[in-house]
Design a protein around this motif. Structure first.
Motif, PDB file in Angstrom:
ATOM      1  N   VAL A 189     148.448  51.219  15.644  1.00  0.00           N
ATOM      2  CA  VAL A 189     147.231  51.166  14.819  1.00  0.00           C
ATOM      3  C   VAL A 189     147.521  51.066  13.321  1.00  0.00           C
ATOM      4  N   CYS A 190     148.748  51.322  12.933  1.00  0.00           N
ATOM      5  CA  CYS A 190     149.088  51.322  11.495  1.00  0.00           C
ATOM      6  C   CYS A 190     148.832  49.919  10.900  1.00  0.00           C
ATOM      7  N   PRO A 191     147.871  49.790   9.991  1.00  0.00           N
ATOM      8  CA  PRO A 191     147.537  48.443   9.478  1.00  0.00           C
ATOM      9  C   PRO A 191     148.721  47.696   8.854  1.00  0.00           C
ATOM     10  N   TYR A 219     160.704  56.362  11.980  1.00  0.00           N
ATOM     11  CA  TYR A 219     160.781  55.999  10.561  1.00  0.00           C
ATOM     12  C   TYR A 219     159.409  55.603  10.023  1.00  0.00           C
ATOM     13  N   ILE A 220     159.159  55.966   8.783  1.00  0.00           N
ATOM     14  CA  ILE A 220     157.984  55.442   8.080  1.00  0.00           C
ATOM     15  C   ILE A 220     158.452  54.938   6.724  1.00  0.00           C
ATOM     16  N   ASP A 221     158.115  53.688   6.442  1.00  0.00           N
ATOM     17  CA  ASP A 221     158.430  53.154   5.117  1.00  0.00           C
ATOM     18  C   ASP A 221     157.290  53.573   4.188  1.00  0.00           C
ATOM     19  N   CYS A 254     154.057  50.024   9.202  1.00  0.00           N
ATOM     20  CA  CYS A 254     155.216  50.624   8.519  1.00  0.00           C
ATOM     21  C   CYS A 254     155.836  51.770   9.320  1.00  0.00           C
ATOM     22  N   ILE A 255     155.413  51.918  10.596  1.00  0.00           N
ATOM     23  CA  ILE A 255     156.006  52.971  11.443  1.00  0.00           C
ATOM     24  C   ILE A 255     156.937  52.304  12.461  1.00  0.00           C
ATOM     25  N   TRP A 256     158.109  52.883  12.597  1.00  0.00           N
ATOM     26  CA  TRP A 256     159.092  52.353  13.551  1.00  0.00           C
ATOM     27  C   TRP A 256     159.577  53.511  14.410  1.00  0.00           C
ATOM     28  N   CYS A 301     153.351  52.316   3.386  1.00  0.00           N
ATOM     29  CA  CYS A 301     152.229  53.137   3.848  1.00  0.00           C
ATOM     30  C   CYS A 301     151.118  53.128   2.802  1.00  0.00           C
ATOM     31  N   MET A 302     149.903  52.905   3.269  1.00  0.00           N
ATOM     32  CA  MET A 302     148.782  52.868   2.318  1.00  0.00           C
ATOM     33  C   MET A 302     147.910  54.113   2.432  1.00  0.00           C
ATOM     34  N   ASN A 303     148.455  55.151   3.056  1.00  0.00           N
ATOM     35  CA  ASN A 303     147.796  56.468   3.102  1.00  0.00           C
ATOM     36  C   ASN A 303     146.418  56.442   3.766  1.00  0.00           C
ATOM     37  N   CYS A 304     146.237  55.516   4.701  1.00  0.00           N
ATOM     38  CA  CYS A 304     144.909  55.392   5.315  1.00  0.00           C
ATOM     39  C   CYS A 304     144.604  56.528   6.279  1.00  0.00           C
ATOM     40  N   GLY A 305     145.635  57.121   6.862  1.00  0.00           N
ATOM     41  CA  GLY A 305     145.429  58.245   7.782  1.00  0.00           C
ATOM     42  C   GLY A 305     145.079  57.837   9.202  1.00  0.00           C
ATOM     43  N   LEU A 306     145.123  56.528   9.501  1.00  0.00           N
ATOM     44  CA  LEU A 306     144.759  56.102  10.856  1.00  0.00           C
ATOM     45  C   LEU A 306     145.736  56.636  11.902  1.00  0.00           C
ATOM     46  N   CYS A 307     147.022  56.716  11.533  1.00  0.00           N
ATOM     47  CA  CYS A 307     148.013  57.242  12.483  1.00  0.00           C
ATOM     48  C   CYS A 307     147.616  58.648  12.926  1.00  0.00           C
ATOM     49  N   ILE A 362     151.412  60.740   2.332  1.00  0.00           N
ATOM     50  CA  ILE A 362     152.286  60.213   3.383  1.00  0.00           C
ATOM     51  C   ILE A 362     152.205  61.097   4.648  1.00  0.00           C
ATOM     52  N   PRO A 363     152.252  60.485   5.826  1.00  0.00           N
ATOM     53  CA  PRO A 363     152.187  61.315   7.043  1.00  0.00           C
ATOM     54  C   PRO A 363     153.477  62.118   7.260  1.00  0.00           C
ATOM     55  N   PHE A 364     153.364  63.176   8.033  1.00  0.00           N
ATOM     56  CA  PHE A 364     154.563  63.910   8.479  1.00  0.00           C
ATOM     57  C   PHE A 364     154.400  64.239   9.958  1.00  0.00           C
TER      58      PHE A 364
HETATM   59  S1  SF4 Z   1     148.751  56.462   6.836  1.00  0.00           S
HETATM   60 FE1  SF4 Z   1     148.059  54.414   7.498  1.00  0.00          FE
HETATM   61  S2  SF4 Z   1     149.527  53.026   6.564  1.00  0.00           S
HETATM   62 FE2  SF4 Z   1     150.439  55.064   6.463  1.00  0.00          FE
HETATM   63  S3  SF4 Z   1     151.698  55.230   8.299  1.00  0.00           S
HETATM   64 FE3  SF4 Z   1     149.675  56.078   8.819  1.00  0.00          FE
HETATM   65  S4  SF4 Z   1     148.525  54.331   9.687  1.00  0.00           S
HETATM   66 FE4  SF4 Z   1     150.294  53.500   8.594  1.00  0.00          FE
END
Ligand code: SF4
Ligand code: SF4
Length: 218
Positions: free
Chosen positions: A98-100, A125-127, A103-105, A131-137, A70-72
């Motif tokens: 960019v979050c697919p 907020y992040i739900d 889930c970011i607010w 979050c699918m842990n893609c790391g794009l954020c 999960i991002p921080f």
């Molecule tokens: S890791 Fe991916 S899914 Fe999770 S908050 Fe970042 S962009 Fe969104």
């Protein structure tokens, strides 16, 4: 021959079974349940021997530096000389865009005196269930302000709001990021031109220019 494949498969299983005990003897007295032993015995194809089970949660394998969960949000160290605890996020909203799974607010902050928007999130907020842990954020953040965490033990019985992480829960000191990702954080700092965040450096330069101007005027 009919059943040959089954016999071969059983032979492989038997070999691994015996290897387990042979390997246990090899690690006897060397700490067979240490991090080094885990890496060797659960590692790459050439290292893995025997049927070795890590007894989670009592035992854990160290995650690699580029592991992402999960991002921080990065904040200045709480004991920093300047801007202690200041959040690096400027509330630009790129990560949310960019979050697919969206889930970011973010709620952008406003200056209470002027009412104008300020470069800091009021709420974030992040739900983490979505979050699918893609790391794009983290990839897209232009301010190095959001990073992927290593903490994967987040399960709970709550089905309501427990997994909607707010700004307070998401915020972690810069020293934490350095501790979990020493190489990456050093590369980023080099690209930024120093360990301090570029916004902090910009503010310092601005203050110094203002001080010079004031000194010149007097
Ligand atoms: S890791 Fe991916 S899914 Fe999770 S908050 Fe970042 S962009 Fe969104
Ligand atoms: S991209 Fe970075 S600076 Fe922009 S809102 Fe997201 S975390 Fe904040």
């Amino acid at each position: 021959m009919y059943g040959l494949g089954i016999l071969k498969g059983m032979g492989v299983t038997l070999k691994h079974f015996l290897d387990t005990y042979i390997e246990d003897l090899r690690f006897l007295g060397k700490g067979k349940r240490t991090d080094v032993a885990f890496n060797l015995r659960q590692g790459g194809r050439n290292q893995r021997l025997g049927l070795f089970t890590v007894e989670y949660p009592e035992e854990k394998i160290a995650v690699p530096e580029r592991f992402r969960f999960i991002p921080f949000l990065v904040i200045n160290n709480l004991d920093a000389e300047e801007d202690a605890g200041k959040i690096w996020c400027t509330s630009c909203g790129i990560c949310a865009k960019v979050c697919p799974p969206q889930c970011i607010w973010i709620v952008r902050g406003t200056d209470p005196e002027t009412g104008r928007p300020k470069p800091e999130p009021e709420e974030f907020y992040i739900d983490i269930d979505i979050c699918m842990n893609c790391g794009l954020c983290a990839e897209f953040c232009p301010f190095d302000a959001i990073k992927m965490d290593h903490d994967y033990e987040l399960a709970s019985y709550d089905r309501t709001t427990h997994h909607i992480f707010d700004k307070a829960r998401l915020s972690k000191e810069f020293r934490y990021w350095r501790s979990i990702a020493p190489t990456i954080s050093a590369e980023e700092a080099e690209a930024r031109g120093g360990w301090e965040h570029k916004d902090v450096l910009k503010e310092k330069a601005k203050a110094s220019r203002a001080a010079d101007k004031a000194a010149g005027a007097s």
